[in-house]
Design a protein around this motif. Structure first.
Motif, short mmCIF file in Angstrom:
data_model
loop_
_atom_site.label_atom_id
_atom_site.label_comp_id
_atom_site.label_asym_id
_atom_site.label_seq_id
_atom_site.Cartn_x
_atom_site.Cartn_y
_atom_site.Cartn_z
N ILE A 89 0.87 -1.18 0.00
CA ILE A 89 0.00 0.00 0.00
C ILE A 89 0.91 1.22 0.00
CG2 ILE A 89 -1.63 1.37 1.35
CD1 ILE A 89 -2.93 -1.19 2.28
N GLU A 90 0.65 2.13 -0.93
CA GLU A 90 1.48 3.33 -1.05
C GLU A 90 0.70 4.56 -0.59
OE1 GLU A 90 3.81 6.07 -4.42
OE2 GLU A 90 2.63 4.31 -5.02
N LEU A 91 1.35 5.38 0.21
CA LEU A 91 0.82 6.69 0.58
C LEU A 91 1.54 7.71 -0.30
CD1 LEU A 91 -0.97 8.37 2.52
CD2 LEU A 91 0.99 8.49 4.07
N THR A 92 0.80 8.31 -1.22
CA THR A 92 1.42 9.21 -2.20
C THR A 92 1.88 10.50 -1.55
OG1 THR A 92 -0.64 10.32 -2.81
CG2 THR A 92 -0.11 8.26 -3.97
N ARG A 93 2.69 11.27 -2.28
CA ARG A 93 3.25 12.52 -1.76
C ARG A 93 2.55 13.75 -2.34
NH1 ARG A 93 8.03 11.93 0.94
NH2 ARG A 93 8.62 14.07 0.47
N ASP A 94 1.28 13.60 -2.68
CA ASP A 94 0.50 14.74 -3.18
C ASP A 94 0.25 15.73 -2.05
OD1 ASP A 94 0.31 13.37 -5.60
OD2 ASP A 94 -1.49 12.30 -4.94
N GLU A 95 -0.25 16.90 -2.41
CA GLU A 95 -0.63 17.87 -1.38
C GLU A 95 -1.70 17.28 -0.47
OE1 GLU A 95 -2.28 22.48 -0.91
OE2 GLU A 95 -2.40 21.44 -2.85
N PHE A 96 -2.64 16.56 -1.07
CA PHE A 96 -3.64 15.78 -0.33
C PHE A 96 -3.41 14.32 -0.69
CE2 PHE A 96 -5.60 19.97 -0.91
CZ PHE A 96 -5.97 20.28 0.40
N PRO A 97 -2.58 13.62 0.07
CA PRO A 97 -2.13 12.28 -0.32
C PRO A 97 -3.27 11.28 -0.44
CG PRO A 97 -0.73 13.17 1.41
CD PRO A 97 -1.91 14.08 1.30
N ARG A 98 -3.03 10.26 -1.29
CA ARG A 98 -3.97 9.15 -1.47
C ARG A 98 -3.32 7.87 -1.00
NH1 ARG A 98 -4.83 7.81 -6.90
NH2 ARG A 98 -2.75 8.63 -7.36
N LEU A 99 -4.14 6.86 -0.68
CA LEU A 99 -3.67 5.50 -0.42
C LEU A 99 -4.02 4.66 -1.64
CD1 LEU A 99 -4.70 4.87 3.30
CD2 LEU A 99 -2.38 5.11 2.39
N VAL A 100 -3.00 4.04 -2.24
CA VAL A 100 -3.21 3.25 -3.45
C VAL A 100 -2.45 1.93 -3.34
CG1 VAL A 100 -3.56 5.28 -4.90
CG2 VAL A 100 -1.26 4.33 -4.63
N ILE A 101 -2.81 0.96 -4.17
CA ILE A 101 -2.10 -0.32 -4.23
C ILE A 101 -0.89 -0.17 -5.14
CG2 ILE A 101 -2.25 -2.71 -5.03
CD1 ILE A 101 -5.21 -2.64 -4.29
N ALA A 102 0.26 -0.66 -4.68
CA ALA A 102 1.49 -0.61 -5.47
C ALA A 102 2.07 -2.01 -5.57
CB ALA A 102 2.50 0.34 -4.83
N ARG A 103 2.39 -2.44 -6.79
CA ARG A 103 2.96 -3.77 -6.96
C ARG A 103 4.41 -3.82 -6.49
NH1 ARG A 103 1.17 -8.46 -6.61
NH2 ARG A 103 -0.61 -7.90 -7.90
N ARG A 104 5.13 -2.72 -6.67
CA ARG A 104 6.52 -2.65 -6.23
C ARG A 104 6.70 -1.48 -5.28
NH1 ARG A 104 9.72 -5.93 -9.14
NH2 ARG A 104 8.90 -6.74 -11.11
N ALA A 105 7.58 -1.63 -4.31
CA ALA A 105 7.86 -0.58 -3.34
C ALA A 105 8.94 0.33 -3.90
CB ALA A 105 8.27 -1.17 -2.01
N SER A 106 8.63 1.04 -4.97
CA SER A 106 9.59 1.94 -5.60
C SER A 106 8.88 3.24 -5.93
CB SER A 106 10.18 1.32 -6.86
OG SER A 106 9.17 1.01 -7.80
N GLY A 107 9.61 4.33 -5.85
CA GLY A 107 9.01 5.64 -6.09
C GLY A 107 9.24 6.52 -4.88
N ASP A 108 8.61 7.70 -4.90
CA ASP A 108 8.86 8.65 -3.82
C ASP A 108 7.78 8.64 -2.75
OD1 ASP A 108 6.80 9.69 -5.28
OD2 ASP A 108 7.70 11.66 -5.62
N GLY A 109 6.83 7.68 -2.82
CA GLY A 109 5.80 7.58 -1.79
C GLY A 109 6.31 6.83 -0.57
N THR A 110 5.40 6.65 0.40
CA THR A 110 5.68 5.83 1.58
C THR A 110 4.96 4.50 1.42
OG1 THR A 110 5.83 7.81 2.95
CG2 THR A 110 5.55 5.72 4.10
#
Length: 517
Positions: free
Chosen positions: A98-119
């Motif tokens: 589960i990824e917590l995005t780094r938007d101004e108003f973050p979203r919770l989304v499903i991520a297949r890989r733990a890569s990117g700038d989210g948490t």
């Protein structure tokens, strides 16, 4: 033939290797001993499994705390070793996050890989569980799901499941507070939220709002599932080694876990003579052949020279830590558990049994008796001996019942016990440390009377009754009930079951001989 008697009954992963030492299969199990044993007991394997069993030369196990951890560890080990007999899925994915995005108003989304700038939070073994946790987090904390902020509120706003930052009614700071709470939930730090949900569930049950209570129960279960977040796969941007050891009888028994970026990738076991500064000497030799990790987790403090040596060897700073609590302590405890099972499981069984029965020293040699019959015919008895936690088959004995007519388990137990220990007395041979009889208070009394007739009133003897697995002790009015998961009870059951198996095997042999005559 693989010896499965000493395998642990814990959850974990098993690794089969061929004669060349190559890992050819990795599997997971809720009970390692039962699962591995089934490969060698079953006769109706498919062609692929028969081929696998024929090539197995050795088995290694890695114990985990839960079955969930075994799932995740299996995935890691298969990807590392690519065993020949595991299913080869070229495009197989890892467990989702589960990824917590780094938007101004973050979203919770499903991520297949733990890569990117989210948490990222996870990985999750169960897709259904992951989706439910995601749904609960969004609903409880009113987080948005839209990829782009719409110009006017959507249906979720009207259903009060979204704080609708698109309307400007919630500030980034207020929204951020909910995001922090959601992150705590996904990290497993959710005690306050769980307490609140439990209170609401109790109130709904009291008000007979059972449907709502059931929904809350499922939400609590989903959130609680995150507390099962693995000790085996942790997201890290650095490597770790975890080393645990124990010194016994002048020998050092040591286990080393290698954790690569959060995933347990290897387990090694070592035995060597204890000496002065043995641990520092081991570490110097161990890391002379491999690059040190960024972090070394140990059970005991070492001097600053070790950290300096490892840092020089690696070319950058190495942290040497001795954790007292938290995830790193749990990882160290897991290494210690594997150490105990790899080297001391048999000794541990006797020690735990001695503690449970208040026997000092703990019993080393144990003999157990069982009676088998078919409707009162062909009555036979068996005796098995365990020595230092393992069956000693050279000292197994079997008996045809000579003096008992009809069905009389008490008299049969008395006969075989008396015959066994009269012979030891005549041969001036030592008695075992403990005698076990299969049965209840009646069988215990029969065995004690037989021993008393030989002048062996002080011989320690107990009985174990089936079904409730109660332990009957001489002079005790009530039976002893041990924890069903305790090592002591499992050891008694292992001995009793072996005696039962041996008696049945003898009974079948006699019936077969009779049928052929």
């Amino acid at each position: 033939m693989i010896d499965t008697a000493s395998l642990p009954e814990n959850p974990g992963c098993y690794l089969y290797s061929d004669e060349a030492g190559t890992i050819i299969y990795v599997g997971k199990a809720k009970n390692l001993k039962k699962r591995v044993s089934s490969y060698f007991k079953k006769k109706d394997h498919d062609a692929k499994t028969r081929s696998l069993v024929a090539r197995i030369a050795s088995v290694d196990v890695v114990v985990t705390d839960t079955e969930t951890e075994a799932f995740l560890l299996e995935n890691t080990l298969i990807k590392k070793h690519q065993p020949k007999y595991n299913i080869d899925l070229k495009d197989a994915k890892r467990y989702a996050w589960i990824e917590l995005t780094r938007d101004e108003f973050p979203r919770l989304v499903i991520a297949r890989r733990a890569s990117g700038d989210g948490t990222f939070f996870g990985p999750f073994v169960s897709a259904a569980e992951r989706d439910h946790v995601l749904k609960v987090a969004k609903k409880v904390f009113h987080l948005r799901t839209c990829k782009k902020l719409p110009k006017r509120p959507c249906l979720r706003r009207h259903m009060q499941s979204c704080s609708a930052p698109c309307t400007g009614t919630v500030s980034p700071a207020e929204y951020g507070e909910n995001v922090k709470k959601a992150a705590l939930l996904l990290k497993g730090k959710s005690h306050e939220l769980l307490d609140e949900l439990r209170q609401e569930m109790a109130a709904c049950s009291a008000a007979e709002e059972y449907e709502r209570a059931l929904v809350l129960r499922n939400e609590i279960a989903a959130i609680g599932h995150l507390a099962d977040r693995q000790h085996v796969e942790r997201r890290r941007e650095y490597d770790q080694d975890v080393i645990a050891y124990q010194v016994t009888g002048g020998k050092v028994y040591l286990t080393a876990f290698n954790v690569e970026r959060g995933s347990l990738s290897n387990k090694q076991e070592f035995t060597f003579d204890a000496g002065e500064d043995f641990f520092e000497e081991f570490l110097v030799q161990y890391y002379s052949e491999r690059e040190p990790p960024a972090e070394l987790i140990l059970e005991h403090e070492t001097g600053p020279a070790l950290a300096e040596f490892l840092s020089l060897k690696k070319g950058k700073h190495v942290d040497v830590i001795v954790p007292q609590r938290g995830e790193k302590r749990q990882l160290l405890d897991l290494a210690k558990k594997n150490l105990e099972i790899a080297f001391f499981r048999d000794t541990l069984k006797g020690a735990e049994l001695g503690t449970a029965l208040r026997m000092a020293p703990p019993p080393s040699v144990i003999e157990c008796f069982d009676i088998s019959h078919l409707s009162g015919t062909a009555m036979v008895g068996s005796m098995v001996q365990f020595r230092d936690g393992r069956p000693d088959k050279s000292n197994y004995r079997r008996f045809k019942i000579r003096t008992v007519e009809g069905i009389d388990d008490f008299a049969s137990i008395a006969e075989v016990v008396k015959r066994r220990y009269k012979r030891l007395t005549d041969e001036n041979a030592p008695f075992p440390d403990l005698v076990i009889v299969d049965g209840g208070r009646g069988q215990l009394s029969a065995a004690r009377e037989a021993l008393a007739s030989l002048g062996a009133e002080e011989q320690p003897v107990i009985a174990i009754a089936k079904r409730e697995e109660e332990i009957y002790l001489p002079g005790e009015a009530l039976p002893l009930r041990l924890d069903k998961k305790s090592i002591a009870l499992r050891y008694i059951e292992e001995i009793r079951d072996e005696a039962h198996r041996f008696a049945i095997a003898y009974h079948r042999l006699l019936r077969k001989k009779k049928a052929l005559t």
